[in-house]
Scaffold this motif. Structure first.
Motif, PDB file in Angstrom:
ATOM      1  N   ASP A 110       0.860  -1.185   0.000  1.00  0.00           N
ATOM      2  CA  ASP A 110       0.000   0.000   0.000  1.00  0.00           C
ATOM      3  C   ASP A 110       0.900   1.240   0.000  1.00  0.00           C
ATOM      4  O   ASP A 110       2.037   1.185   0.472  1.00  0.00           O
ATOM      5  CB  ASP A 110      -0.888  -0.024   1.250  1.00  0.00           C
ATOM      6  N   SER A 111       0.399   2.350  -0.516  1.00  0.00           N
ATOM      7  CA  SER A 111       1.119   3.638  -0.511  1.00  0.00           C
ATOM      8  C   SER A 111       2.499   3.503  -1.156  1.00  0.00           C
ATOM      9  O   SER A 111       3.527   3.598  -0.496  1.00  0.00           O
ATOM     10  CB  SER A 111       1.259   4.172   0.917  1.00  0.00           C
ATOM     11  N   PHE A 112       2.511   3.296  -2.451  1.00  0.00           N
ATOM     12  CA  PHE A 112       3.744   3.019  -3.183  1.00  0.00           C
ATOM     13  C   PHE A 112       4.503   4.291  -3.543  1.00  0.00           C
ATOM     14  O   PHE A 112       3.932   5.363  -3.670  1.00  0.00           O
ATOM     15  CB  PHE A 112       3.421   2.246  -4.467  1.00  0.00           C
ATOM     16  N   GLY A 113       5.792   4.139  -3.731  1.00  0.00           N
ATOM     17  CA  GLY A 113       6.662   5.203  -4.198  1.00  0.00           C
ATOM     18  C   GLY A 113       7.808   4.592  -4.968  1.00  0.00           C
ATOM     19  O   GLY A 113       8.039   3.395  -4.874  1.00  0.00           O
ATOM     20  N   PRO A 114       8.522   5.354  -5.761  1.00  0.00           N
ATOM     21  CA  PRO A 114       8.381   6.796  -5.975  1.00  0.00           C
ATOM     22  C   PRO A 114       7.155   7.114  -6.822  1.00  0.00           C
ATOM     23  O   PRO A 114       6.674   6.280  -7.577  1.00  0.00           O
ATOM     24  CB  PRO A 114       9.668   7.160  -6.716  1.00  0.00           C
ATOM     25  N   SER A 157       5.071  -8.710 -13.622  1.00  0.00           N
ATOM     26  CA  SER A 157       4.220  -7.576 -13.262  1.00  0.00           C
ATOM     27  C   SER A 157       3.236  -7.998 -12.186  1.00  0.00           C
ATOM     28  O   SER A 157       2.827  -9.161 -12.128  1.00  0.00           O
ATOM     29  CB  SER A 157       3.445  -7.070 -14.479  1.00  0.00           C
ATOM     30  N   ALA A 158       2.867  -7.032 -11.362  1.00  0.00           N
ATOM     31  CA  ALA A 158       1.881  -7.292 -10.313  1.00  0.00           C
ATOM     32  C   ALA A 158       1.106  -6.014 -10.042  1.00  0.00           C
ATOM     33  O   ALA A 158       1.627  -4.911 -10.203  1.00  0.00           O
ATOM     34  CB  ALA A 158       2.564  -7.775  -9.038  1.00  0.00           C
ATOM     35  N   SER A 159      -0.134  -6.182  -9.642  1.00  0.00           N
ATOM     36  CA  SER A 159      -0.979  -5.057  -9.250  1.00  0.00           C
ATOM     37  C   SER A 159      -1.387  -5.236  -7.802  1.00  0.00           C
ATOM     38  O   SER A 159      -1.653  -6.360  -7.368  1.00  0.00           O
ATOM     39  CB  SER A 159      -2.236  -4.995 -10.120  1.00  0.00           C
ATOM     40  N   PRO A 160      -1.438  -4.143  -7.046  1.00  0.00           N
ATOM     41  CA  PRO A 160      -1.898  -4.261  -5.655  1.00  0.00           C
ATOM     42  C   PRO A 160      -3.323  -4.795  -5.604  1.00  0.00           C
ATOM     43  O   PRO A 160      -4.147  -4.488  -6.466  1.00  0.00           O
ATOM     44  CB  PRO A 160      -1.822  -2.825  -5.130  1.00  0.00           C
ATOM     45  N   VAL A 200      -4.631   8.245 -11.348  1.00  0.00           N
ATOM     46  CA  VAL A 200      -4.828   9.456 -10.548  1.00  0.00           C
ATOM     47  C   VAL A 200      -5.280   9.018  -9.165  1.00  0.00           C
ATOM     48  O   VAL A 200      -6.130   8.160  -9.008  1.00  0.00           O
ATOM     49  CB  VAL A 200      -5.874  10.371 -11.213  1.00  0.00           C
ATOM     50  N   GLY A 201      -4.685   9.588  -8.150  1.00  0.00           N
ATOM     51  CA  GLY A 201      -5.121   9.155  -6.829  1.00  0.00           C
ATOM     52  C   GLY A 201      -4.309   9.628  -5.663  1.00  0.00           C
ATOM     53  O   GLY A 201      -4.808  10.380  -4.887  1.00  0.00           O
ATOM     54  N   PRO A 202      -3.084   9.314  -5.435  1.00  0.00           N
ATOM     55  CA  PRO A 202      -2.181   8.440  -6.189  1.00  0.00           C
ATOM     56  C   PRO A 202      -2.505   6.967  -5.945  1.00  0.00           C
ATOM     57  O   PRO A 202      -2.701   6.545  -4.817  1.00  0.00           O
ATOM     58  CB  PRO A 202      -0.807   8.778  -5.625  1.00  0.00           C
ATOM     59  N   LYS A 203      -2.562   6.221  -7.013  1.00  0.00           N
ATOM     60  CA  LYS A 203      -2.940   4.824  -6.920  1.00  0.00           C
ATOM     61  C   LYS A 203      -2.109   4.034  -7.923  1.00  0.00           C
ATOM     62  O   LYS A 203      -2.143   4.311  -9.119  1.00  0.00           O
ATOM     63  CB  LYS A 203      -4.425   4.705  -7.233  1.00  0.00           C
ATOM     64  N   LEU A 204      -1.344   3.067  -7.425  1.00  0.00           N
ATOM     65  CA  LEU A 204      -0.518   2.244  -8.308  1.00  0.00           C
ATOM     66  C   LEU A 204      -1.406   1.255  -9.050  1.00  0.00           C
ATOM     67  O   LEU A 204      -2.148   0.493  -8.440  1.00  0.00           O
ATOM     68  CB  LEU A 204       0.546   1.491  -7.504  1.00  0.00           C
ATOM     69  N   LYS A 205      -1.318   1.287 -10.377  1.00  0.00           N
ATOM     70  CA  LYS A 205      -2.077   0.332 -11.179  1.00  0.00           C
ATOM     71  C   LYS A 205      -1.288  -0.953 -11.389  1.00  0.00           C
ATOM     72  O   LYS A 205      -1.832  -2.047 -11.291  1.00  0.00           O
ATOM     73  CB  LYS A 205      -2.421   0.938 -12.549  1.00  0.00           C
ATOM     74  N   ARG A 206       0.015  -0.795 -11.698  1.00  0.00           N
ATOM     75  CA  ARG A 206       0.826  -1.975 -11.984  1.00  0.00           C
ATOM     76  C   ARG A 206       2.298  -1.655 -11.748  1.00  0.00           C
ATOM     77  O   ARG A 206       2.767  -0.565 -12.075  1.00  0.00           O
ATOM     78  CB  ARG A 206       0.619  -2.421 -13.430  1.00  0.00           C
ATOM     79  N   ALA A 207       3.008  -2.619 -11.206  1.00  0.00           N
ATOM     80  CA  ALA A 207       4.461  -2.517 -11.038  1.00  0.00           C
ATOM     81  C   ALA A 207       5.102  -3.662 -11.816  1.00  0.00           C
ATOM     82  O   ALA A 207       4.674  -4.807 -11.704  1.00  0.00           O
ATOM     83  CB  ALA A 207       4.845  -2.601  -9.570  1.00  0.00           C
TER      84      ALA A 207
END
Length: 202
Positions: A70-74, A195-198, A158-165
């Motif tokens: 949760d709460s990914f960065g950068p 690849s993975a999505s939260p 937009v969010g910030p929300k990670l869609k995919r890493a």
């Protein structure tokens, strides 16, 4: 009755000994060349196989951590114009307990090995614990060594929300064996991409 003279047995002549030595040395050279190729082939195969297994286990663990994070960065400066960012690290909250105020932040980062800035690299795991926003503890350990490169591609909404890493990992096999058998045969580099999505996005 005439007696036939007995023939005396004689040893090998010098020419015969030299010919037999030449044949023996040729056979030994051919045998050693075959053994040399066998040992080097075994080393290359074992290096590639063991490195491949370890890299796949690490990659599977990385994607599992990303799925539960949760709460990914950068985070990109403007996710509307540039929703995708490439980085040498990724960090996220891996554990949060609101009742105790405990939060654990996981950071996976590429570090330069001691040899220099152009690689090989190492992939490090850093776990930092905060209690009520105050630093409490930090643990770190290397996950993989001998990397040619590792890149994290993060795509945000937009969010910030990670869609995919996406994790792109290139590693040079090395089984920590040093068999000097005089061959230049090397195991090919291994490239793993995952690849993975939260799960919060599911």
């Amino acid at each position: 009755m005439r007696r036939t003279p007995k023939k005396t047995r004689r040893g090998f002549s010098m020419v015969e000994v030299l010919i037999s030595l030449a044949i023996t040395s040729t056979l030994l050279t051919a045998t050693m060349s075959a053994l040399n190729a066998s040992f080097k082939g075994y080393q290359v195969t074992s290096e590639g196989a063991s490195t491949n297994v370890v890299a796949r286990i690490v990659m599977q663990r990385l994607t599992a951590m990303i799925r539960t994070g949760d709460s990914f960065g950068p985070y990109p400066i403007n996710p509307i114009t540039t929703p995708e960012i490439e980085s040498t690290y990724i960090e996220f909250v891996s554990y949060r307990d609101v009742s105790t105020g405990t939060e654990r932040v996981t950071r996976l980062e590429r570090r330069d090995a001691d040899e220099g800035e152009d690689g090989p690299y190492e992939l490090w795991y850093i776990l930092t614990t905060y209690v009520n926003g105050t630093f409490e503890d930090e643990d770190e350990a290397p996950l993989l060594v001998g990397l040619n490169d590792v890149v994290f591609t993060l795509r945000y909404d937009v969010g910030p929300k990670l869609k995919r890493a996406t994790v792109d990992l290139i590693i040079q096999p090395d089984d920590m064996q040093d068999i000097a058998v005089g061959s230049t045969l090397e195991a090919p580099t291994i490239r793993l991409v995952a690849s993975a999505s939260p799960r919060m996005n599911d």
